[in-house]
Structure formats: structure tokens, C-alpha cells
Write an enzyme that holds these catalytic residues in place. Structure first.
Site, PDB file in Angstrom:
ATOM      1  N   CYS A   2      -1.774   2.646   5.255  1.00 33.69           N
ATOM      2  CA  CYS A   2      -2.657   3.803   5.402  1.00 33.69           C
ATOM      3  C   CYS A   2      -1.819   4.883   6.071  1.00 33.69           C
ATOM      4  CB  CYS A   2      -3.852   3.422   6.271  1.00 33.69           C
ATOM      5  SG  CYS A   2      -4.931   4.800   6.701  1.00 33.69           S
ATOM      6  N   GLU A  47     -12.859   6.114  -3.618  1.00 41.49           N
ATOM      7  CA  GLU A  47     -13.709   5.011  -3.130  1.00 41.49           C
ATOM      8  C   GLU A  47     -14.864   4.751  -4.103  1.00 41.49           C
ATOM      9  OE1 GLU A  47     -13.678   2.867  -0.285  1.00 41.49           O
ATOM     10  OE2 GLU A  47     -11.628   3.547   0.062  1.00 41.49           O
TER      11      GLU A  47
END
Ligand code: DGL
Length: 249
Positions: A70, A150
């Protein structure tokens, strides 16, 4: 060797894909903090807190190494994470910068850095690029790309509108586009279509190159086994993994 791979959501699967393709580990334990994604809109204190909690959770799986897949957590929490573990922890920013440098011979090359608000605000990519003599940098936080990914909208109208919204003002095709958010490789095709002449820099390829050259990791004889974990909607993560990691799981 068992590696923990951590992301705020499904984005880290793009890094996992590269790691699995190169068989760098016997096992990967993946944790997506889907209950609290996005990290990229939060402040540094919160990002560090969530990252430390993810580290503690992954420690219970007896990992030998942690890959922070990330960019947002890499930008803000790497130092704190390293203080709290006895094993190696690698982020994706330094590898990404090295990959960009390898792709660009000319220091005057134009570089577009894409990342979350928190990653761009940290200035980490810019700082490291400037340190290496690259000055022609534009940084941009296309915040809507993360929820679009997402939601699994890897193509289509919603993605195209978001791309036009953020890239509409960029007149010149950059020499390189750093996908400084691990969610963005999932929409790399659309980004490449918009900037056909740019070299796209991908955190997954970059960390593989880094682990091979700096840590001398070599391919294992057997395929990597993967355990998927998430703080919410594990089924959604598994669904994305089935598409994204097709042929690997
Ligand atoms: N995967 C995260 C990154 O690489 C972005 C998603 C988020 O905002 O949490 O920065």
C-alpha cells in the site's frame, strides 16, 4: 519462507500477483483492511495506527517478512512498522522510484506521479525522484479511482468519466506515469489507453525487481500458496482475487 502482504483493501492483490508470478515465497498471507479502506483520505496518525494493527494481526501468522503493498501506508507508516518488528519490512515507494529511474535515461523526462491524497501530501515520490536528479514531475491524487476499483469497475463509463475528470487538464503525454497506488494497476489498461506513449510504473513489478536485486530472492521450485484475509467482505476480496490472480490460485 512466509511473507505477509498488507494493503488497505484489494489493491495489494496487484503486488501479490507479481510476487506469485515470480514465486518469490513459499507462502503469502494477504491481509486487506477492507473495513477501513480508504487509507488515502486519512491523516498520518490514523494511517500509522491502522498499519501497526495490521502488523500485529499478521505477526500471529508467523510471517518471516512483511511487504507493505500500500503506497499510502508505505509513505507514512514504514518507519513505525520497522520499529515494531524483528523481521524485514519493505514498502513500495523506494522500489517504484528505482523502477522509474531504470525506465528513464533522460533526467529531463516528464513524470506523472499518481497516488492517494495522503501519498501525494507526503511528497515521498517527489523527494526521492528529485534526490536522483528528476525535476520534471507532476503529482496528482485521483481520489475517485480507489472506490471505482473497490467496486470492481475496471472498465466502462464510470471509470472513463473519472479518467477524463482527472487527466483532462494534462496536455502532454508524460514519459512515465508512476502508478503510486496499488489499486491503480487494476485500471492500468484504461490509463495506458489515455497515455499511450507513457511507461507505466507498477508497484508489483517494482518490488519484485527490488527483492531480486537487493535481497537476492530467487524463484522457489513450487508455486506460492496464498491465504486471503480481510477485515470485512472477504467474499469480495476473494472474487477480485479470482479474476486478478487467474491461473495463480
Ligand atoms: N492501496 C492504497 C495505496 O496504494 C490506496 C487505497 C487507499 O486509499 O486506501 O495507496
Amino acid at each position: 519462507m512466509r511473507a505477509g502482504v498488507f494493503d488497505s483493501g484489494v489493491g495489494g492483490l496487484t503486488v501479490t500477483k507479481s510476487l506469485m508470478e515470480h514465486r518469490l515465497f513459499d507462502e503469502i498471507v494477504y491481509f486487506g483492511d477492507t473495513a477501513r479502506v480508504p487509507y488515502g483520505t486519512k491523516d498520518a496518525k490514523t494511517i500509522i495506527k491502522y498499519s501497526l494493527e495490521a502488523l500485529e494481526f499478521l505477526k500471529s501468522f508467523d510471517i518471516d517478512m512483511l511487504i507493505v503493498a500500500c503506497n499510502t501506508a508505505s509513505a507514512h507508516a514504514l518507519e513505525e512498522l520497522r520499529k515494531n518488528a524483528s523481521f524485514d519490512i519493505f514498502g513500495v515507494i523506494e522500489p517504484g522510484v528505482l523502477a522509474a529511474i531504470n525506465a528513464l535515461d533522460d533526467k529531463n523526462s516528464s513524470i506523472l506521479v499518481l497516488g492517494t491524497k495522503a501519498t501525494i501530501a507526503s511528497g515521498q515520490y517527489e523527494k526521492l525522484l528529485r534526490k536522483n536528479g528528476y525535476e520534471n514531475i507532476v503529482s496528482l491524487a485521483p481520489t475517485l479511482f480507489v472506490p471505482v476499483v473497490e467496486e470492481g469497475l475496471f472498465e466502462g463509463e464510470v471509470l472513463q468519466s473519472a479518467i477524463k475528470h482527472y487527466f483532462g487538464g494534462i496536455r502532454q503525454n508524460p514519459d512515465a506515469v508512476i502508478l503510486g497506488c496499488t489499486h491503480f494497476p487494476l485500471i492500468a489498461k484504461a490509463i495506458q489507453d489515455y497515455f499511450p506513449k507513457s511507461a507505466l510504473i507498477h508497484s508489483g513489478d517494482a518490488i519484485v525487481e527490488y527483492l531480486q536485486t537487493k535481497c537476492h530472492l530467487r524463484p522457489k521450485a513450487n508455486a506460492t500458496t496464498l491465504t486471503l484475509l480481510a477485515s470485512d467482505n472477504l467474499e469480495g476480496v476473494k472474487k477480485t482475487a479470482q479474476v486478478w490472480l487467474e491461473g495463480l490460485i
